[in-house]
Design a protein around this motif. Sequence first.
Motif, PDB file in Angstrom:
ATOM      1  N   ALA A   1       0.818  -1.212   0.000  1.00  0.00           N
ATOM      2  CA  ALA A   1       0.000   0.000   0.000  1.00  0.00           C
ATOM      3  C   ALA A   1       0.855   1.266   0.000  1.00  0.00           C
ATOM      4  N   ALA A   2       2.004   1.205   0.653  1.00  0.00           N
ATOM      5  CA  ALA A   2       2.874   2.387   0.744  1.00  0.00           C
ATOM      6  C   ALA A   2       3.456   2.772  -0.611  1.00  0.00           C
ATOM      7  N   PHE A   3       3.450   1.860  -1.576  1.00  0.00           N
ATOM      8  CA  PHE A   3       4.046   2.133  -2.885  1.00  0.00           C
ATOM      9  C   PHE A   3       3.039   2.694  -3.891  1.00  0.00           C
ATOM     10  N   ALA A   4       1.796   2.871  -3.475  1.00  0.00           N
ATOM     11  CA  ALA A   4       0.789   3.419  -4.384  1.00  0.00           C
ATOM     12  C   ALA A   4       1.213   4.811  -4.856  1.00  0.00           C
ATOM     13  N   GLY A   5       1.205   5.017  -6.168  1.00  0.00           N
ATOM     14  CA  GLY A   5       1.619   6.289  -6.737  1.00  0.00           C
ATOM     15  C   GLY A   5       3.117   6.470  -6.841  1.00  0.00           C
ATOM     16  N   LEU A   6       3.879   5.463  -6.394  1.00  0.00           N
ATOM     17  CA  LEU A   6       5.338   5.575  -6.389  1.00  0.00           C
ATOM     18  C   LEU A   6       5.990   4.695  -7.440  1.00  0.00           C
ATOM     19  N   THR A   7       5.450   3.516  -7.637  1.00  0.00           N
ATOM     20  CA  THR A   7       6.079   2.565  -8.540  1.00  0.00           C
ATOM     21  C   THR A   7       5.322   2.479  -9.859  1.00  0.00           C
ATOM     22  N   ALA A   8       6.070   2.370 -10.954  1.00  0.00           N
ATOM     23  CA  ALA A   8       5.459   2.343 -12.279  1.00  0.00           C
ATOM     24  C   ALA A   8       4.895   0.965 -12.610  1.00  0.00           C
TER      25      ALA A   8
ATOM     26  N   ALA B   1      -0.038 -10.652  -7.178  1.00  0.00           N
ATOM     27  CA  ALA B   1      -0.458  -9.668  -8.178  1.00  0.00           C
ATOM     28  C   ALA B   1      -1.833  -9.110  -7.824  1.00  0.00           C
ATOM     29  N   GLU B   2      -2.732  -9.974  -7.385  1.00  0.00           N
ATOM     30  CA  GLU B   2      -4.061  -9.517  -6.984  1.00  0.00           C
ATOM     31  C   GLU B   2      -3.974  -8.580  -5.782  1.00  0.00           C
ATOM     32  N   ALA B   3      -3.128  -8.942  -4.806  1.00  0.00           N
ATOM     33  CA  ALA B   3      -2.951  -8.072  -3.634  1.00  0.00           C
ATOM     34  C   ALA B   3      -2.389  -6.717  -4.049  1.00  0.00           C
ATOM     35  N   ALA B   4      -1.462  -6.722  -4.996  1.00  0.00           N
ATOM     36  CA  ALA B   4      -0.873  -5.457  -5.461  1.00  0.00           C
ATOM     37  C   ALA B   4      -1.929  -4.584  -6.127  1.00  0.00           C
ATOM     38  N   ARG B   5      -2.813  -5.207  -6.900  1.00  0.00           N
ATOM     39  CA  ARG B   5      -3.871  -4.415  -7.552  1.00  0.00           C
ATOM     40  C   ARG B   5      -4.822  -3.823  -6.514  1.00  0.00           C
ATOM     41  N   HIS B   6      -5.138  -4.598  -5.485  1.00  0.00           N
ATOM     42  CA  HIS B   6      -5.983  -4.083  -4.409  1.00  0.00           C
ATOM     43  C   HIS B   6      -5.306  -2.931  -3.672  1.00  0.00           C
ATOM     44  N   ALA B   7      -3.971  -2.914  -3.698  1.00  0.00           N
ATOM     45  CA  ALA B   7      -3.223  -1.825  -3.063  1.00  0.00           C
ATOM     46  C   ALA B   7      -3.088  -0.613  -3.985  1.00  0.00           C
ATOM     47  N   GLY B   8      -3.661  -0.704  -5.175  1.00  0.00           N
ATOM     48  CA  GLY B   8      -3.631   0.432  -6.094  1.00  0.00           C
ATOM     49  C   GLY B   8      -2.472   0.441  -7.059  1.00  0.00           C
ATOM     50  N   LEU B   9      -1.820  -0.713  -7.264  1.00  0.00           N
ATOM     51  CA  LEU B   9      -0.659  -0.794  -8.140  1.00  0.00           C
ATOM     52  C   LEU B   9      -0.995  -1.550  -9.417  1.00  0.00           C
ATOM     53  N   SER B  10      -0.254  -1.263 -10.470  1.00  0.00           N
ATOM     54  CA  SER B  10      -0.368  -2.010 -11.719  1.00  0.00           C
ATOM     55  C   SER B  10       0.557  -3.218 -11.627  1.00  0.00           C
ATOM     56  N   ALA B  11      -0.007  -4.415 -11.627  1.00  0.00           N
ATOM     57  CA  ALA B  11       0.802  -5.606 -11.371  1.00  0.00           C
ATOM     58  C   ALA B  11       0.429  -6.744 -12.296  1.00  0.00           C
ATOM     59  N   GLU B  12       1.441  -7.534 -12.675  1.00  0.00           N
ATOM     60  CA  GLU B  12       1.255  -8.738 -13.470  1.00  0.00           C
ATOM     61  C   GLU B  12       2.150  -9.836 -12.916  1.00  0.00           C
ATOM     62  N   PRO B  13       1.688 -11.089 -12.900  1.00  0.00           N
ATOM     63  CA  PRO B  13       2.527 -12.186 -12.416  1.00  0.00           C
ATOM     64  C   PRO B  13       3.587 -12.580 -13.433  1.00  0.00           C
ATOM     65  N   ALA B  14       4.669 -13.164 -12.924  1.00  0.00           N
ATOM     66  CA  ALA B  14       5.738 -13.689 -13.773  1.00  0.00           C
ATOM     67  C   ALA B  14       6.151 -15.055 -13.246  1.00  0.00           C
ATOM     68  N   ASP B  15       6.769 -15.860 -14.116  1.00  0.00           N
ATOM     69  CA  ASP B  15       7.136 -17.222 -13.736  1.00  0.00           C
ATOM     70  C   ASP B  15       8.393 -17.281 -12.878  1.00  0.00           C
ATOM     71  N   SER B  16       9.236 -16.244 -12.937  1.00  0.00           N
ATOM     72  CA  SER B  16      10.486 -16.245 -12.185  1.00  0.00           C
ATOM     73  C   SER B  16      10.984 -14.816 -12.060  1.00  0.00           C
ATOM     74  N   VAL B  17      11.988 -14.631 -11.221  1.00  0.00           N
ATOM     75  CA  VAL B  17      12.601 -13.304 -11.094  1.00  0.00           C
ATOM     76  C   VAL B  17      13.210 -12.883 -12.422  1.00  0.00           C
ATOM     77  N   THR B  18      13.875 -13.811 -13.084  1.00  0.00           N
ATOM     78  CA  THR B  18      14.481 -13.498 -14.383  1.00  0.00           C
ATOM     79  C   THR B  18      13.432 -13.046 -15.386  1.00  0.00           C
ATOM     80  N   ASP B  19      12.305 -13.759 -15.424  1.00  0.00           N
ATOM     81  CA  ASP B  19      11.229 -13.382 -16.338  1.00  0.00           C
ATOM     82  C   ASP B  19      10.624 -12.037 -15.949  1.00  0.00           C
ATOM     83  N   ALA B  20      10.510 -11.785 -14.647  1.00  0.00           N
ATOM     84  CA  ALA B  20       9.946 -10.524 -14.181  1.00  0.00           C
ATOM     85  C   ALA B  20      10.816  -9.348 -14.604  1.00  0.00           C
ATOM     86  N   VAL B  21      12.120  -9.489 -14.423  1.00  0.00           N
ATOM     87  CA  VAL B  21      13.045  -8.425 -14.836  1.00  0.00           C
ATOM     88  C   VAL B  21      12.976  -8.222 -16.345  1.00  0.00           C
ATOM     89  N   ALA B  22      12.958  -9.322 -17.082  1.00  0.00           N
ATOM     90  CA  ALA B  22      12.908  -9.218 -18.544  1.00  0.00           C
ATOM     91  C   ALA B  22      11.629  -8.520 -18.997  1.00  0.00           C
TER      92      ALA B  22
END
Length: 436
Positions: A359-366, A386-407
């Motif tokens: 919740a603290a990152f709302a409006g801060l993270t792209a 990802a669902e929790a992030a959206r409820h916190a007001g963030l744009s979020a999508e799931p990824a299969d791994s950290v590497t995939d998330a960064v990519a």
Amino acid sequence: MATGLAPAAPETILERLQKLHPKLIDLSLDRMHRLLAALGHPEHVLPPVIHIAGTNGKGSTLAYLRAIYEAAGYKVHAYTSPHLVRFNERFYVAGAEIADAPLAAILEECERANGDSPITLFEITTAAAFLAFSRTPADVLILETGLGGRLDATNVVERPLATVITSISMDHMQYLGDTIQAIAGEKAAIMKPDVPAIHAPQRFAEVPGVLDAYAARAGAPVSRGGAEWRAKAENGALLYESALGTRRLPLPVLPGLHQIDNAGAAIATVEAATDRLPVTEADIARGLQTARWPARMQRLTRGPLVAALPPGWELWLDGGHNADAGRVLAATARTLWADKPLHLVFGMLDTKTPQDYLAAFAGLTAKVRTVAIPGEAHSLTAGQTAEAARHAGLSAEPADSVTDAVAAILRADSPPARLLICGSLYLAGHVLAENE
């Protein structure tokens, strides 16, 4: 139980020890007292102990104390948890992480002494730590609680040199209570009669009263942040004030606004212990500049994830995992990282509350990309976070791994930015294992 002459690998022994109790966490001191008696009471022959409890800031405060005392030439033991990459990290013996062979030997010694009696993994490994610390000379042991304080396995030290309470917030409510007062009461119980008690500044207004009341009952002299001592950043320096005077010191090397309070608590502790362990102002300054505490606002500078970044991008890592840690991290990002966009790679255990953290990152993270923590049965799925992030007001999508998330973040057409991997020490440990 092993009976051969050569100890098994630490990982093999730890796997056996995990089976000695049906629960991972079962707060009690009875099993510790039984095992320590069977081992000849190593907790009675430790060097002077500085005992640290709190919700956030325990490890950083320990890191400053360790660095200050080592700058002064003292031999230091330290006990921390959890580990990030190797279990050995928990045992810092006279200035170095314990090696596999001595770790395996003391674990098997504790296993033999315990027999088949129920005991949690944290309890038996804490007993092993006391055994290692009791057999190697040192000038001070900096001892971090695992969970809470009153019934924590480390709370068998009867008369420490000093106790430290860092910032307290809502975490581990299933074990410590569902109010901030209850949690503060559990952590306050490391204070002992006539032992100096150092308290960091507290965010929750109810906490100082709980700590003061316990200290009064215990007969512990208190040194409180914001009262008996103060620390603040001023003109590129750390200004520390107490009854012993004003010190103008370098800013702590660990990044983040919250590190001012953690460094202040360490300095206040050093002052409280000065009769037994004298240090100079130069020692304090050097310790603030050389402290190291991985996965706490740590910038990664090598590894495959860093190699994949375009010019101008930065990769950071933080293992904070509760709402207050998220708030502090976001506040620091707003203040110190305003020059670039911020993207999150986020994962969390199912015992935590991701929406409260994010919740603290709302409006801060792209952008937020969420992941499951590899190898952790209690990880939330990437979809759940990802669902929790959206409820916190963030744009979020799931990824299969950290590497995939960064990519996925890098594929977007955007200017140089900061990537922050956060939400769990277990996730941080996975990342460090491959990128440090």
